[in-house]
Scaffold this motif. Structure first.
Motif, short mmCIF file in Angstrom:
data_model
loop_
_atom_site.label_atom_id
_atom_site.label_comp_id
_atom_site.label_asym_id
_atom_site.label_seq_id
_atom_site.Cartn_x
_atom_site.Cartn_y
_atom_site.Cartn_z
N ALA A 123 0.86 -1.17 -0.16
CA ALA A 123 0.09 0.00 0.05
C ALA A 123 0.90 1.32 0.04
N ALA A 156 -10.32 0.93 4.59
CA ALA A 156 -10.48 1.60 3.09
C ALA A 156 -9.65 0.58 2.43
N PRO A 157 -10.04 0.50 1.20
CA PRO A 157 -9.50 -0.56 0.24
C PRO A 157 -8.12 -0.17 -0.45
N VAL A 158 -7.36 -0.89 -0.87
CA VAL A 158 -6.08 -0.58 -1.58
C VAL A 158 -6.22 -1.16 -2.88
N GLY A 159 -5.68 -0.44 -3.62
CA GLY A 159 -5.64 -0.78 -5.23
C GLY A 159 -7.00 -0.26 -6.06
N THR A 160 -6.97 -0.66 -7.13
CA THR A 160 -8.19 -0.24 -8.04
C THR A 160 -9.11 -1.41 -7.93
N PRO A 163 -13.62 -3.29 -4.18
CA PRO A 163 -13.79 -3.99 -3.14
C PRO A 163 -15.05 -4.80 -2.93
N SER A 199 -6.68 -4.34 2.07
CA SER A 199 -7.46 -3.07 2.86
C SER A 199 -6.59 -2.60 4.14
N VAL A 236 -16.75 0.51 5.80
CA VAL A 236 -15.78 0.69 4.70
C VAL A 236 -16.05 2.11 3.82
N PRO A 238 -15.20 4.34 0.43
CA PRO A 238 -14.91 3.86 -0.63
C PRO A 238 -13.49 4.56 -1.28
N PRO A 240 -9.70 4.69 -2.06
CA PRO A 240 -8.74 3.86 -1.69
C PRO A 240 -7.47 4.31 -1.56
N PHE A 241 -6.53 3.64 -0.82
CA PHE A 241 -5.19 3.70 -0.88
C PHE A 241 -4.47 2.99 -2.03
#
Length: 509
Positions: A123, A156-160, A163, A199, A236, A238, A240-241
């Motif tokens: 991340a 918080a999600p990581v990447g594109t 989630p 995440s 959660v 939306p 993202p990192f």
């Protein structure tokens, strides 16, 4: 009147003691300085879990990214990374495995901030996003949802990759974790039990270290399960990192990573006391006993297994083995022409649930004593020769008296007891009585004829008028009023109520 110096000193000492007594009575004694934890300060500490050697460079990249915000970064590892790597400024190392010559490991002393965030390898930091997560947590932390749940974790999600959320249910009493289907994230502030994919997870430091396994790995699964068991809500965001671009792993490194992840997951399930994961597609993952291992509990004393004293019921792997053994024994008896019937608590489970009672530890069948010779395995056991049948089940004469026992295997001693009854003046009796309250004679008319009953996923024979049979054995209301085998040791009300009564030990998000 002149006051002597000694009198003044004595009066001062008395006054000081009175003040100290007043302080202890009013506010309580402060802990010794050596026992005090660090005072929490505003901010977020980032916790990273050291990756394997093939991924160390990216772990360092992640730590550099977050340390530049700047926030304190704690790299957690079982042992110090090898080969040694220089840690960036603002990054400290916490080794979880204590050294023989070292001090006790106290992870809570390494986090001084009021909030902590678990960040996955790869991340990258986003200025202000950790603070936004913290604000969401604090603004909604006291809002219940009507089911006793409170917001305690923000993700918080990581990447594109979009989630996805899963419902997560923890039945600690049943040693089981259940997952619902994965669904797309619904928008801002979505709540779910577990987030699929990498995440960042943020929570209060005091909440993290109130958990029995605060730094167990894999960290996301560990936190999701422990949070669900406590009915903590997870929200959660939306936003993202970003994730670092990483070259694909070689086939060997991909195998190593998958094998490591599987082993860590199995170790986590053992640490959490989870014997079964019920997946959304209906499949199960098992972590308990098998045919080649001992059963999950030891010798039962006073008809009360150890797990009951711990507030749990029979491990599901043991129930599965009991069902399999009972099905096999019934098939062998029917194929040999041995007349049998469901007995005692086993019959009670069949009438009440169509299955084994959830806290039972064996299966009981009655048989006609004169039919023992019809079954080759029973005949061998009766002659004093324990024998293993072609399916790996182990038949023997019980050491406690004149009855027989069929074990799941030589290694796993979960078993079915076969009690040989014979008719005497129209009454069914036997030669071995173990002093159980339900261990009584009964009229043979209950077996003329026997009737089929659903039990454990198959059909077995039972007495006719099974309710009357059970009330003769256990007393009136036995079917409607569940109770543990030995109420003198532990009563069901100690665990919150009867079957289906919303007993403790279960959480769902």
């Amino acid at each position: 009147m002149r006051v002597r110096p000694s009198q003044a000193a004595l009066a001062g000492g008395v006054a000081l003691n009175l003040l100290l007594l007043l302080f202890y009575w009013r506010w309580g004694a402060p802990p010794p300085p050596s026992c005090r934890g660090p005072r929490a300060v505003p901010g977020v500490t980032v916790v990273l879990f050291a990756a394997e050697s093939s991924e160390v460079a990216d772990t360092l990249g992640t730590s550099r990214s977050f340390a530049a915000l700047p926030v304190p970064v704690l790299l957690v590892a079982e042992v110090a990374p090898y080969p040694p790597v220089p840690l960036p400024a603002g990054v400290s190392l916490l080794r979880l495995r204590p050294a023989l010559e070292g001090s006790p490991i106290r992870p809570e002393l390494h986090v001084r901030t009021r909030h902590v965030a678990f960040v996955p390898d790869g991340a990258r930091a986003v200025p202000g996003l950790l603070e936004r997560m913290r604000d969401v947590l604090e603004s909604g932390g006291n809002d219940g949802d009507g089911n006793g749940e409170q917001l305690r974790v923000v993700a918080a999600p990581v990447g594109t990759a979009p989630p996805r959320c899963r419902e997560l249910r923890v039945d600690a009493r049943g040693w089981t974790v259940s997952y619902g289907p994965a669904v797309p994230l619904g928008g801002s502030g979505t709540s779910c039990g577990a987030l699929e994919g990498p995440s960042v997870l943020l929570l209060r430091t005091r909440d993290l270290f109130s958990l029995p396994l605060p730094l167990a790995q894999p960290a996301p699964a560990s936190l999701f399960i422990q949070a669900a068991a406590r009915r903590w809500r997870l929200r959660v965001l939306p936003a993202p990192f970003p994730a670092a671009l990483r070259p694909p792993l070689s086939p060997h490194d991909a195998w190593k990573a998958a094998d490591l992840a599987q082993n860590r997951h199995r170790r986590l399930m053992a640490e959490l006391g989870v014997k079964r994961e019920a997946l959304a597609d209906g499949a199960d993952r098992w972590y308990g006993c098998t045919k080649t291992t001992p059963r999950c509990f030891g010798t039962v004393h006073a008809r009360t297994p150890q797990y009951l004293l711990a507030g749990r019921w029979t491990p599901p792997c043991c129930l599965r083995a009991l069902r399999e053994t009972a099905r096999h024994v019934v098939a062998v008896l029917e194929g040999s022409g041995v007349r049998y019937w469901l007995e005692g608590g086993t019959l009670l489970g069949a009438v009440r649930l169509g299955d084994i009672i959830p806290w039972d530890y064996d299966v009981d069948l009655g048989i006609y004593r004169e039919d023992v010779g019809k079954c080759r395995w029973l005949a061998a056991a009766a002659a004093g020769t324990p024998v293993e049948d072609p399916e790996g089940f182990y038949w023997e004469k019980a050491p406690e008296g004149e009855f027989y026992r069929v074990h799941f295997s030589r290694a796993n001693r979960l078993h079915v007891d076969l009690w040989p009854f014979y008719a005497r003046g129209g009454t069914m009796t036997k030669d071995t009585w173990l002093g159980h309250p339900q261990d009584v004679e009964f009229p043979e008319r209950f077996l003329r004829p026997r009737e089929p009953l659903r039990f454990g996923g198959f059909t077995a024979m039972g007495p006719n008028s099974p309710r009357s049979f059970l009330e003769l054995k256990f007393g009136a209301g036995a079917v409607e009023n569940p109770e543990y085998p030995n109420p003198a040791v532990r009563r069901m009300r100690e665990d919150g109520g009867p079957l289906g009564g919303g007993m403790g030990g279960e959480g769902v998000i």
